[in-house]
Scaffold this motif. Structure first.
Motif, PDB file in Angstrom:
ATOM      1  N   ASP A  47      65.774  71.562 105.907  1.00 50.04           N
ATOM      2  CA  ASP A  47      66.701  70.695 105.789  1.00 50.04           C
ATOM      3  C   ASP A  47      65.827  69.349 105.076  1.00 50.04           C
ATOM      4  OD1 ASP A  47      69.192  72.041 105.380  1.00 50.04           O
ATOM      5  OD2 ASP A  47      68.925  71.327 108.266  1.00 50.04           O
ATOM      6  N   ASP A  48      65.644  69.057 103.962  1.00 51.87           N
ATOM      7  CA  ASP A  48      64.930  67.572 103.505  1.00 51.87           C
ATOM      8  C   ASP A  48      65.445  66.370 104.305  1.00 51.87           C
ATOM      9  OD1 ASP A  48      64.164  65.416 102.362  1.00 51.87           O
ATOM     10  OD2 ASP A  48      63.622  66.329 100.350  1.00 51.87           O
ATOM     11  N   CYS A  56      65.618  73.845 101.928  1.00 48.24           N
ATOM     12  CA  CYS A  56      64.070  74.537 101.177  1.00 48.24           C
ATOM     13  C   CYS A  56      64.222  75.937 101.764  1.00 48.24           C
ATOM     14  CB  CYS A  56      63.037  73.884 101.275  1.00 48.24           C
ATOM     15  SG  CYS A  56      63.095  72.163  99.542  1.00 48.24           S
ATOM     16  N   CYS A  83      64.683  75.892  96.632  1.00 45.92           N
ATOM     17  CA  CYS A  83      65.719  75.145  97.615  1.00 45.92           C
ATOM     18  C   CYS A  83      66.920  74.442  96.853  1.00 45.92           C
ATOM     19  CB  CYS A  83      64.806  73.587  97.307  1.00 45.92           C
ATOM     20  SG  CYS A  83      63.295  73.135  97.784  1.00 45.92           S
ATOM     21  N   VAL A 103      57.615  66.435 102.180  1.00 47.00           N
ATOM     22  CA  VAL A 103      58.582  66.736 103.358  1.00 47.00           C
ATOM     23  C   VAL A 103      58.377  67.823 104.673  1.00 47.00           C
ATOM     24  CG1 VAL A 103      60.115  65.434 101.787  1.00 47.00           C
ATOM     25  CG2 VAL A 103      59.966  67.833 101.859  1.00 47.00           C
ATOM     26  N   ARG A 119      57.697  66.611  97.943  1.00 44.48           N
ATOM     27  CA  ARG A 119      59.169  66.305  97.062  1.00 44.48           C
ATOM     28  C   ARG A 119      58.914  65.149  95.680  1.00 44.48           C
ATOM     29  NH1 ARG A 119      61.397  62.495  98.993  1.00 44.48           N
ATOM     30  NH2 ARG A 119      62.481  63.244 100.745  1.00 44.48           N
ATOM     31  N   TYR A 130      60.601  70.354  94.897  1.00 41.42           N
ATOM     32  CA  TYR A 130      59.976  70.606  95.297  1.00 41.42           C
ATOM     33  C   TYR A 130      58.891  71.658  95.207  1.00 41.42           C
ATOM     34  CZ  TYR A 130      63.831  68.628  98.230  1.00 41.42           C
ATOM     35  OH  TYR A 130      64.758  67.786  98.234  1.00 41.42           O
TER      36      TYR A 130
END
Length: 161
Positions: A47-48, A56, A83, A103, A119, A130
């Motif tokens: 997860d971002d 992603c 993503c 990230v 990112r 990404y």
């Protein structure tokens, strides 16, 4: 005698540090190994951390065998990324995003090689891009994979000026 022990302890600490918080979604075996785990392709979800609602999925080779089982193997410098929007997109930290920011940074060899996800913000097209690649201290790899998440109309990215 003390130097090899100190060196081994340092390597173990380095191997334990720097792990990203990915969740393994699944894997497939690619090569059978008589001793230790098989070589495989793993799929992990990340997860971002600064963009809620974006996940992603990264697939990459994971070396098995005795070295792989002990965490001493060097994985290949190849990965694929996709993503997607997996929920309502928001920016929970309240801080503006950098135009380009790493990230994910995960070690894929004992010391020298890392898998990275960067990112990038495409404000003109209202999208998040990404990029995944790997690098080494001495020599990286040009192999990379790219994906983009189009943001819903009206979503404004808080971009650092």
């Amino acid at each position: 005698m003390r130097m090899p022990i100190l060196f081994a302890a340092t390597l173990l600490v380095l191997a334990a540090c720097g792990k990203a918080e990915g969740e393994q979604v699944g894997s497939v075996d690619t090569v059978f190994q008589w001793l230790g785990p098989d070589h495989k392709i793993v799929v992990e979800a990340y997860d971002d951390p600064k963009v809620a609602g974006v996940t992603c999925y990264v697939s990459r080779a994971k070396t098995g065998g005795i070295k792989g089982g002990l965490g001493l193997a060097e994985d290949k410098a190849e990965a694929s990324i996709a993503c997607r929007q997996t929920g309502a997109i928001s920016f929970p930290t309240g801080k503006p995003l950098e135009q380009q920011e790493e990230v994910l940074n995960e070690r894929i060899s004992l010391v020298f090689k890392k898998l990275r996800v960067v990112r990038m913000v495409d404000a003109k097209r209202n999208a998040l891009i990404y990029l995944t690649y790997s690098d080494r201290i001495i020599e990286g790899s040009p192999q990379n994979s790219l994906t983009a998440v189009a943001l819903p109309a009206g979503t404004v990215v808080p971009l650092k000026k």
